[in-house]
Design an enzyme around this catalytic site. Sequence first.
Site, short mmCIF file in Angstrom:
data_model
loop_
_atom_site.label_atom_id
_atom_site.label_comp_id
_atom_site.label_asym_id
_atom_site.label_seq_id
_atom_site.Cartn_x
_atom_site.Cartn_y
_atom_site.Cartn_z
CE LYS A 34 -1.38 0.09 4.91
NZ LYS A 34 -2.53 0.18 5.80
CB THR A 42 9.77 -6.97 7.47
OG1 THR A 42 8.64 -7.83 7.53
CG2 THR A 42 11.04 -7.79 7.30
CD GLN A 46 15.46 -1.59 17.25
OE1 GLN A 46 15.69 -1.98 18.38
NE2 GLN A 46 15.22 -0.33 16.97
CG HIS A 349 6.57 -4.70 19.53
ND1 HIS A 349 7.38 -3.87 18.80
CD2 HIS A 349 7.15 -5.93 19.48
CE1 HIS A 349 8.40 -4.55 18.32
NE2 HIS A 349 8.28 -5.81 18.71
CD GLU A 373 2.73 -7.94 13.73
OE1 GLU A 373 3.83 -7.69 13.22
OE2 GLU A 373 2.21 -7.23 14.61
NE ARG A 384 6.24 -11.28 18.64
CZ ARG A 384 7.35 -10.58 18.40
NH1 ARG A 384 8.33 -11.10 17.68
NH2 ARG A 384 7.49 -9.36 18.85
CB SER A 389 7.15 -12.24 14.74
OG SER A 389 8.13 -11.32 15.12
#
Length: 538
Positions: A34, A42, A46, A349, A373, A384, A389
């Site tokens: 988009k 992504t 970090q 987050h 996600e 999580r 992830s």
Amino acid sequence: MEHKTDFLVVGSGLAGMSFALKVAEFGKVILISKTNLEETNTWYAQGGIASVMYAPDNLEKHVQDTLIAGDGLCDEKIVRMVVNEAPEQIKSLIGWGANFDKDTDGKFNLNREGGHSEHRILHYKDSTGAEIMRALSGRVRAHQNITIMERSFALDLITQHHMGTPVFRGNPEIECYGAYTFDIANRRIDTILSKITLLATGGSGYIYQTTTNPPIATGDGIAMAYRAKAYVDHVEFFQFHPTSLYNPGERPSFLISEAVRGFGGILKTQDGEEFMKKYDARGSLASRDIVARAIDTELKNRGEDFVNLDCTHIEPESLKAHFPNIYQKCLSIGIDMTKTPVPVVPAAHYFCGGIRTDENGKTTIRNLYAAGEVACTGLHGANRLASNSLLEAVVFAHRAAIDSGRKLPLLKHQNNIPRWNDEGTRNPDEMVLITQSTRELQQIMTNYVGIVRTNARLKRALDRIYILYRETEELYSQSTVSVKLCELRNAIKVAYLIVKHARQRKESRGLHYNLDHPNSCTASNIAKTFSSGVSSSK
Ligand code: FAD
Ligand code: SIN
């Protein structure tokens, strides 16, 4: 305009790009994003990507750490599958050209983060996501079977509903034929007909006031799938990262990686108390739900705005070398983290729940897959584990690619799909209405559906969201297509689902902490209570 393709991929993060690269070996791919290809959650990752690499670590330890973090709601079969397949998928990323830091002996340098019993997180300094995106976007742009459409906004999935056949949630006959998309530059609605569609639209952090997520994270994929009558699961579990930089007015909030705590950083109150041991024996490296809640409690009890992350005892040069991006960011607002503690607060987050999928990323709608996600695969349960992830995204994109690639020869395009029914005539030029409703939604979610919840707060949230829903649907029905309005509508749907599921869960578990049901099934007693729990939204 009508397009036909074998695979439609909605989203250009790790899930969407790695899927696209793999299915491009089977057929033609359209990949839409988009904004631009790189603006994804992504990109901002970090700490890194978790995978067992060397002894004394082993697969069972990674499995147990994931199950404990998930507070009894992980699907153990899925956890074992993902952990087992991790090393192979790391090889894929390296094969595509992604670099991970190595020590002088040639072995990967592994980070440690909260909830992990070992160092097992591969990383590229503190910019792992950007490095992965650099490698994958280069490959995707160069692939002749992949057509990239940037600034293309997916509006809705196409199903039998658009051909006049009513569809009901739970009906196994629902099929996905592609999606209606909005070409933002040309202000044109396209119909993309596809034999297979993958939703890889990422998270929903923008429904909260304070978030580490970039503005693309408005929950579009979950809202679209829910409107198309897919099932969603575990959406009451929204993860707050304990340590975003306290820098009022900055949005999104800048993340201070959990790997900094894995490197020795210690959480302290402003008067220097190391408070975490009061809450969990693992101290600053307890799992995220526990650390975020502990910080929230300290801030409320003390009436303070932030706690500190103290790294001043760590050898300065190695701290700077390991976290150059974080060091520079802190310096840019006048904090030298080698000399001064860094002020931090929790921020929304990661969305642990999402569109329910099976072990191959298949949703409850035929020919519709979800990965990353946006999906709920059963890996994360109620909370999580850090750096699982990116791993989930790449494992499920791979599985979905294999599964859908096998199926492709049996599929045909659906014909006679009507054009998008855009009856609205009014240009939603009253942007103030959209902006204000977005702010209200973020306030509601932050004040009533945050780290600590109560029944009364959830009820109030639901009532307020309903008002926003009515107003927004009315505006939407009268207006021509606008991205901001569509995002608001999607965010409201996701907020509604979170509150609805939170009200149904009559216990505290993982990230869902309700003061009226304090019988928390915590990580400390979790070993006895593993079970696979499903709470689908009907
Ligand atoms: P994303 O990377 O978010 O990509 C979503 C894509 O969908 C974008 O291209 C977007 O444009 C597109 N999209 C969305 N809606 C639409 C629409 N309507 N139409 C068209 N396109 C659409 N996880 C880890 O494992 N390790 C980490 O170290 C880590 N660090 C993190 C640090 C930060 C600051 C943040 C925010 C997250 C971090 N995470 C980390 C989480 C992880 O980055 C994400 O969960 C993961 O990258 C999600 O990947 P994805 O492919 O599912 O979605
Ligand atoms: C971080 O680096 O702390 C983020 C890791 C994650 O969200 O998995």
